[in-house]
Design a protein around this motif. Structure first.
Motif, PDB file in Angstrom:
ATOM      1  N   GLU A 174       0.837  -1.218   0.000  1.00 16.10           N
ATOM      2  CA  GLU A 174       0.000   0.000   0.000  1.00 16.10           C
ATOM      3  C   GLU A 174       0.852   1.240   0.000  1.00 16.10           C
ATOM      4  O   GLU A 174       1.912   1.281   0.615  1.00 16.10           O
ATOM      5  CB  GLU A 174      -0.879   0.021   1.233  1.00 16.10           C
ATOM      6  N   ILE A 175       0.320   2.271  -0.614  1.00 15.50           N
ATOM      7  CA  ILE A 175       1.039   3.526  -0.667  1.00 15.50           C
ATOM      8  C   ILE A 175       0.316   4.510   0.260  1.00 15.50           C
ATOM      9  O   ILE A 175      -0.906   4.478   0.360  1.00 15.50           O
ATOM     10  CB  ILE A 175       1.068   4.029  -2.122  1.00 15.50           C
ATOM     11  N   HIS A 176       1.101   5.334   0.975  1.00 13.39           N
ATOM     12  CA  HIS A 176       0.454   6.277   1.884  1.00 13.39           C
ATOM     13  C   HIS A 176       0.304   7.621   1.208  1.00 13.39           C
ATOM     14  O   HIS A 176       1.230   8.120   0.581  1.00 13.39           O
ATOM     15  CB  HIS A 176       1.273   6.390   3.167  1.00 13.39           C
ATOM     16  N   TRP A 177      -0.863   8.186   1.299  1.00 11.48           N
ATOM     17  CA  TRP A 177      -1.088   9.490   0.696  1.00 11.48           C
ATOM     18  C   TRP A 177      -2.072  10.266   1.555  1.00 11.48           C
ATOM     19  O   TRP A 177      -2.769   9.697   2.397  1.00 11.48           O
ATOM     20  CB  TRP A 177      -1.605   9.365  -0.730  1.00 11.48           C
ATOM     21  N   ARG A 178      -2.112  11.579   1.321  1.00 14.93           N
ATOM     22  CA  ARG A 178      -2.927  12.438   2.149  1.00 14.93           C
ATOM     23  C   ARG A 178      -3.513  13.525   1.256  1.00 14.93           C
ATOM     24  O   ARG A 178      -2.787  14.146   0.473  1.00 14.93           O
ATOM     25  CB  ARG A 178      -2.048  13.085   3.217  1.00 14.93           C
ATOM     26  N   LYS A 179      -4.825  13.691   1.395  1.00 16.60           N
ATOM     27  CA  LYS A 179      -5.476  14.705   0.569  1.00 16.60           C
ATOM     28  C   LYS A 179      -5.600  15.982   1.383  1.00 16.60           C
ATOM     29  O   LYS A 179      -6.021  15.948   2.529  1.00 16.60           O
ATOM     30  CB  LYS A 179      -6.862  14.170   0.229  1.00 16.60           C
ATOM     31  N   LEU A 180      -5.197  17.115   0.796  1.00 16.49           N
ATOM     32  CA  LEU A 180      -5.337  18.396   1.491  1.00 16.49           C
ATOM     33  C   LEU A 180      -6.586  19.109   0.985  1.00 16.49           C
ATOM     34  O   LEU A 180      -6.993  18.904  -0.162  1.00 16.49           O
ATOM     35  CB  LEU A 180      -4.098  19.267   1.238  1.00 16.49           C
ATOM     36  N   PRO A 181      -7.203  19.972   1.828  1.00 14.90           N
ATOM     37  CA  PRO A 181      -8.420  20.663   1.364  1.00 14.90           C
ATOM     38  C   PRO A 181      -8.123  21.615   0.209  1.00 14.90           C
ATOM     39  O   PRO A 181      -7.007  22.118   0.064  1.00 14.90           O
ATOM     40  CB  PRO A 181      -8.879  21.437   2.601  1.00 14.90           C
ATOM     41  N   LEU A 182      -9.144  21.864  -0.596  1.00 15.35           N
ATOM     42  CA  LEU A 182      -8.997  22.806  -1.717  1.00 15.35           C
ATOM     43  C   LEU A 182      -8.724  24.201  -1.173  1.00 15.35           C
ATOM     44  O   LEU A 182      -9.295  24.587  -0.150  1.00 15.35           O
ATOM     45  CB  LEU A 182     -10.309  22.856  -2.505  1.00 15.35           C
ATOM     46  N   PRO A 183      -7.880  24.990  -1.831  1.00 18.11           N
ATOM     47  CA  PRO A 183      -7.653  26.357  -1.351  1.00 18.11           C
ATOM     48  C   PRO A 183      -8.929  27.188  -1.516  1.00 18.11           C
ATOM     49  O   PRO A 183      -9.723  26.924  -2.423  1.00 18.11           O
ATOM     50  CB  PRO A 183      -6.554  26.878  -2.273  1.00 18.11           C
ATOM     51  N   GLU A 184      -9.108  28.164  -0.609  1.00 20.51           N
ATOM     52  CA  GLU A 184     -10.338  28.960  -0.706  1.00 20.51           C
ATOM     53  C   GLU A 184     -10.350  29.811  -1.966  1.00 20.51           C
ATOM     54  O   GLU A 184     -11.341  29.920  -2.657  1.00 20.51           O
ATOM     55  CB  GLU A 184     -10.486  29.823   0.547  1.00 20.51           C
ATOM     56  N   GLU A 185      -9.218  30.446  -2.231  1.00 27.29           N
ATOM     57  CA  GLU A 185      -9.112  31.302  -3.421  1.00 27.29           C
ATOM     58  C   GLU A 185      -8.250  30.581  -4.431  1.00 27.29           C
ATOM     59  O   GLU A 185      -7.151  30.149  -4.108  1.00 27.29           O
ATOM     60  CB  GLU A 185      -8.399  32.604  -3.061  1.00 27.29           C
ATOM     61  N   ILE A 186      -8.722  30.478  -5.645  1.00 31.59           N
ATOM     62  CA  ILE A 186      -7.797  29.941  -6.647  1.00 31.59           C
ATOM     63  C   ILE A 186      -7.574  30.978  -7.747  1.00 31.59           C
ATOM     64  O   ILE A 186      -8.515  31.516  -8.317  1.00 31.59           O
ATOM     65  CB  ILE A 186      -8.239  28.584  -7.229  1.00 31.59           C
ATOM     66  N   GLU A 187      -6.280  31.236  -7.959  1.00 34.81           N
ATOM     67  CA  GLU A 187      -5.942  32.285  -8.914  1.00 34.81           C
ATOM     68  C   GLU A 187      -5.710  31.673 -10.289  1.00 34.81           C
ATOM     69  O   GLU A 187      -4.987  30.682 -10.431  1.00 34.81           O
ATOM     70  CB  GLU A 187      -4.667  32.995  -8.448  1.00 34.81           C
ATOM     71  N   MET A 188      -6.319  32.272 -11.309  1.00 35.87           N
ATOM     72  CA  MET A 188      -6.169  31.722 -12.653  1.00 35.87           C
ATOM     73  C   MET A 188      -4.776  32.048 -13.200  1.00 35.87           C
ATOM     74  O   MET A 188      -4.278  33.153 -13.031  1.00 35.87           O
ATOM     75  CB  MET A 188      -7.237  32.293 -13.584  1.00 35.87           C
ATOM     76  N   PRO A 189      -4.132  31.075 -13.871  1.00 29.59           N
ATOM     77  CA  PRO A 189      -2.784  31.324 -14.407  1.00 29.59           C
ATOM     78  C   PRO A 189      -2.784  32.284 -15.593  1.00 29.59           C
ATOM     79  O   PRO A 189      -3.821  32.476 -16.249  1.00 29.59           O
ATOM     80  CB  PRO A 189      -2.332  29.934 -14.841  1.00 29.59           C
ATOM     81  N   VAL A 190      -1.611  32.876 -15.831  1.00 31.86           N
ATOM     82  CA  VAL A 190      -1.477  33.917 -16.848  1.00 31.86           C
ATOM     83  C   VAL A 190      -2.075  33.525 -18.199  1.00 31.86           C
ATOM     84  O   VAL A 190      -2.809  34.289 -18.811  1.00 31.86           O
ATOM     85  CB  VAL A 190       0.032  34.241 -17.059  1.00 31.86           C
ATOM     86  N   GLU A 191      -1.764  32.293 -18.648  1.00 28.26           N
ATOM     87  CA  GLU A 191      -2.162  31.949 -20.015  1.00 28.26           C
ATOM     88  C   GLU A 191      -3.677  31.941 -20.247  1.00 28.26           C
ATOM     89  O   GLU A 191      -4.130  32.000 -21.371  1.00 28.26           O
ATOM     90  CB  GLU A 191      -1.555  30.609 -20.457  1.00 28.26           C
ATOM     91  N   THR A 192      -4.451  31.888 -19.162  1.00 23.66           N
ATOM     92  CA  THR A 192      -5.907  31.840 -19.344  1.00 23.66           C
ATOM     93  C   THR A 192      -6.517  33.247 -19.374  1.00 23.66           C
ATOM     94  O   THR A 192      -7.693  33.397 -19.695  1.00 23.66           O
ATOM     95  CB  THR A 192      -6.581  31.056 -18.192  1.00 23.66           C
ATOM     96  N   LYS A 193      -5.702  34.248 -19.027  1.00 22.70           N
ATOM     97  CA  LYS A 193      -6.245  35.592 -18.817  1.00 22.70           C
ATOM     98  C   LYS A 193      -6.903  36.182 -20.063  1.00 22.70           C
ATOM     99  O   LYS A 193      -7.830  36.973 -19.966  1.00 22.70           O
ATOM    100  CB  LYS A 193      -5.137  36.548 -18.318  1.00 22.70           C
ATOM    101  N   THR A 194      -6.410  35.778 -21.242  1.00 21.32           N
ATOM    102  CA  THR A 194      -6.951  36.385 -22.460  1.00 21.32           C
ATOM    103  C   THR A 194      -8.145  35.604 -23.024  1.00 21.32           C
ATOM    104  O   THR A 194      -8.758  36.022 -23.989  1.00 21.32           O
ATOM    105  CB  THR A 194      -5.867  36.440 -23.546  1.00 21.32           C
ATOM    106  N   TRP A 195      -8.431  34.451 -22.420  1.00 16.95           N
ATOM    107  CA  TRP A 195      -9.529  33.650 -22.958  1.00 16.95           C
ATOM    108  C   TRP A 195     -10.847  34.120 -22.375  1.00 16.95           C
ATOM    109  O   TRP A 195     -10.919  34.588 -21.245  1.00 16.95           O
ATOM    110  CB  TRP A 195      -9.362  32.160 -22.612  1.00 16.95           C
ATOM    111  N   GLY A 196     -11.937  33.915 -23.135  1.00 19.05           N
ATOM    112  CA  GLY A 196     -13.256  34.281 -22.647  1.00 19.05           C
ATOM    113  C   GLY A 196     -13.575  33.522 -21.388  1.00 19.05           C
ATOM    114  O   GLY A 196     -13.235  32.358 -21.256  1.00 19.05           O
ATOM    115  N   ARG A 197     -14.190  34.186 -20.381  1.00 20.50           N
ATOM    116  CA  ARG A 197     -14.461  33.478 -19.127  1.00 20.50           C
ATOM    117  C   ARG A 197     -15.915  33.574 -18.696  1.00 20.50           C
ATOM    118  O   ARG A 197     -16.569  34.514 -18.910  1.00 20.50           O
ATOM    119  CB  ARG A 197     -13.583  34.042 -18.012  1.00 20.50           C
TER     120      ARG A 197
END
Ligand code: B12
Length: 456
Positions: A433-456
Motif C-alpha cells: 500500500e502507498i500512503h497518501w494524504r489529501k489536502l483541502p482545496l484552497p479557498e481562493e484559486i488564482e487563474m494562471p497567466v495563459e488563461t487571462k486572455t480567454w473568454g471566461r
C-alpha cells in the motif's frame, strides 16, 4: 562446493546490503530496514555454514549431498535470473500485435481536460483544471512557457535539402535530440489510428462555456521521432504528500523541457531542408504512448502508459513528425506485459479506482483501459491531488537509476524468474500500500497567466 556456496551467498549478502543503502538514499526506509535485516541474516547463515565446514561437521555423505543440492540450486537460480525465459514474442509486433476489431478515430476535444475546459463538469472544475496545475514552486511559469511554445511547432523549411544517407541523417537527428536533452529517442511510422481526428483550440473554446472549437487534423508526415525525458525520482516521490507542489513542479518542468526539445528538433530538421512538426502537451496531433511503443521506447503498462527499461514509467513524452526518410526502430519485449499481468499494485492503489483489472478492446486494440473521468475528478477534488501520480509512484518499475536497480531491471527485461522475484521484493520490502494524504482545496484559486486572455 563450499567455495561456490559461500561465494554466491556472499554476493547475495553484499547485494542486499547495497540494496538497503540505496533504499535509504531513495527515501524508502521500510525497504531499507528490511534489506538491512535480510543482509544480516544472510551474512549470519554464511558465517554459521563456514564455521561448521571448517570444524569438519559437514564431511558426512548426507551433508555433502545436501551441499551439492544447495550449491547447484543457488547457481542455477542465479543464472535463471538473467536467462531469456518467458519471452512474449507478440510484444515485438508493437501495437500491431494488439489489434482487435475496427479502429476508430478520436477527437481531441473529447479528452477529459478539454471536456472540463468547456464546462462538462461545471464552471468550478473547469477553472480548477487550470488553476491547480499552476500551484507549484514556480507559480506555474513552466506552463506559461509551454503555452508560448504552442505556436512554435511548425515553421519555414530551408529550400536546399542537405544530402546525407538515411543512416547518417538518422544518427545525426538522434544525436541532436540527446544533445537537446532527450533521455530516450526512437523512430517509427505515424499510425493514423493514433492521430486525433481534430485538434482542440483553447483560445477559441470559451472557458466553462461550450461548445468546443476544433480544427481538422491533416498530418501527412510518414515518420515520428518519439522523445522521452526522465522525471526526477525524488520529486515524483512527493506526490500527494504535503510536498505535492514539488511533484507538480517537476511535471511542469519536464513538459517544458520536452516542448523545448521537440520544437527545436523540428526546427533543426526544417533547417536540414525537410518539413517537420513538433507535438508537445500544448499542441499535439498524436497519442504519444502507443507511438513510443512502436518506436521501441518501452511497452504499455497496466496503468496504461509507457514503461521503459531505463526509467520505468517515470518518463514524459513528446514527438516530432517529419517527411524526412529515417531508419525505423523496432518494438521491444522487456517483460512488461508478463509483469503487469501478475502485478496489480497500481490499480489496487488508485484512489478513484480508475484502473480496471482486465484488458479491454478499445477503438480496435486489446489494451489496458483507464477511466479518465474518475481519474480527472479526483485531480480536482483536493488541494494536492492535481497531477496525482500514485500509479506511477507505486509501480515496481519506478526506481532511481542506482546500480542495484539497474541489475534487477536488466534481469527483469529478460527473465520471468527475475520478474517474479522483483514483484515479491516490491510487495515484501516496499509494501503493498502507498500512503497518501489529501489536502483541502484552497479557498481562493488564482487563474494562471495563459488563461487571462480567454473568454471566461
Ligand atoms: C488527457 C490525458 C490524461 C487524462 C486522461 C487519460 C486518458 N487515458 O485519456 C488524465 C487526466 C486522466 C491523465 C492522467 C495521467 N497522465 Co496523461 N495524458 C493525457 C494526454 C494529454 C492525452 C491522452 C488522450 O488523448 N486520451 C484520450 C484517449 C486517446 O485515451 P485512451 O483511449 O484511454 O488511450 C490512452 C492510452 O491507452 C493510449 N492508447 C491509445 N490507444 C492505444 C493503443 C495501444 C495499442 C496502446 C498500447 C496504447 C493506446 O493513449 C492514450 C493516452 O495514454 C496524453 C498526451 C498524449 N497526447 O498522448 C497524456 C499522457 C498519456 N499522460 C501521461 C501521464 C504521465 C499521466 C499521469 C501519470 C499524470 C502525471 N502526473 O503525469 C496520469 C496517469 C493516469 C493513468 N493511469 O493513465 C503521459 C504518459 C507518459 C508515459 N510514460 O507514457 C502522457 C503521454 C503525457 C506526456 N506528454 O508525457 N492524462
Amino acid at each position: 562446493m563450499f567455495y561456490l556456496i559461500t561465494g554466491i551467498g556472499g554476493v547475495y549478502a553484499l547485494f542486499t546490503l547495497w540494496f538497503a543503502l540505496s533504499c535509504f538514499k531513495e527515501r524508502t526506509p521500510r525497504a531499507g530496514r528490511l534489506g538491512l535485516l535480510a543482509s544480516v541474516v544472510l551474512a549470519f547463515l554464511i558465517g554459521i555454514y563456514a564455521w561448521a565446514w571448517t570444524r569438519g561437521l559437514l564431511a558426512g555423505t548426507v551433508a555433502q549431498y545436501i551441499q551439492w543440492v544447495v550449491g547447484l540450486g543457488m547457481a542455477l537460480f542465479t543464472i535463471a535470473l538473467f536467462l531469456p525465459l518467458g519471452r512474449r514474442p507478440k510484444s515485438l509486433a508493437g501495437t500491431r500485435g494488439m489489434r482487435e476489431g475496427a479502429p476508430e478515430k478520436f477527437n481531441q476535444k473529447d479528452t477529459i481536460f478539454n471536456r472540463a475546459h468547456v464546462g462538462a463538469f461545471g464552471p468550478e472544475e473547469s477553472k480548477q483544471r487550470w488553476a491547480l496545475q499552476s500551484m507549484d514552486p514556480f507559480n506555474g511559469l513552466y506552463w506559461t512557457l509551454v503555452m508560448m511554445l504552442r505556436h512554435q511547432v511548425t515553421g519555414k523549411v530551408r529550400p536546399q535539402a542537405k544530402a546525407m544517407s538515411k543512416e547518417e541523417i538518422t544518427a545525426d537527428i538522434k544525436r541532436m535530440a540527446k544533445h537537446l536533452g532527450a533521455d530516450l529517442v526512437g523512430i517509427t511510422t505515424v499510425k493514423d489510428d493514433f492521430v486525433y481526428s481534430e485538434n482542440f483550440s483553447y483560445e477559441e473554446s470559451k472557458l466553462s462555456v461550450g461548445p468546443a472549437v476544433t480544427t481538422p487534423v491533416d498530418l501527412k508526415h510518414k515518420y515520428i521521432i518519439c522523445l522521452g525525458r526522465e522525471m526526477d525520482y525524488g520529486k515524483i516521490h512527493d506526490t500527494l504528500t504535503s510536498k505535492n507542489e514539488d511533484s507538480l513542479g517537476e511535471i511542469g518542468k519536464t513538459y517544458y523541457d520536452l516542448a523545448h526539445i521537440s520544437c527545436v528538433l523540428a526546427s533543426y530538421i526544417r533547417y536540414l531542408g525537410y518539413d517537420a512538426r513538433a507535438h508537445h502537451v500544448r499542441n499535439e496531433q498524436v497519442f504519444q504512448a502507443p507511438h513510443a511503443v512502436d518506436a521501441g521506447l518501452g511497452e504499455q503498462g497496466r496503468h496504461t502508459y509507457l514503461i521503459t527499461k531505463e526509467f520505468g514509467p517515470r518518463v514524459r513524452l513528446a514527438s516530432v513528425t517529419t517527411n524526412l526518410e529515417l531508419v525505423e526502430d523496432k518494438p521491444v519485449d522487456i517483460g512488461v506485459q508478463d509483469f503487469c499481468e501478475n502485478c496489480e499494485l497500481c490499480s489496487a492503489n488508485c484512489p478513484p479506482q480508475a484502473l480496471p483489472k482486465e484488458k479491454e478492446v478499445t477503438r480496435g486494440y486489446l489494451r489496458w483501459p483507464q477511466k479518465s473521468e474518475q481519474c480527472f475528478r479526483f485531480w480536482v477534488s483536493g488541494g494536492n491531488t492535481f497531477g496525482c501520480t500514485l500509479c506511477l509512484k507505486i509501480c515496481p518499475w519506478n526506481k532511481p537509476r542506482f546500480f542495484v536497480h539497474k541489475i534487477a531491471f536488466l534481469g527483469a527485461s529478460r527473465s520471468v524468474v527475475m520478474r517474479r522475484v522483483l514483484f515479491w521484493i516490491s510487495v515484501l520490502f516496499y509494501g503493498r500500500e502507498i500512503h497518501w494524504r489529501k489536502l483541502p482545496l484552497p479557498e481562493e484559486i488564482e487563474m494562471p497567466v495563459e488563461t487571462k486572455t480567454w473568454g471566461r
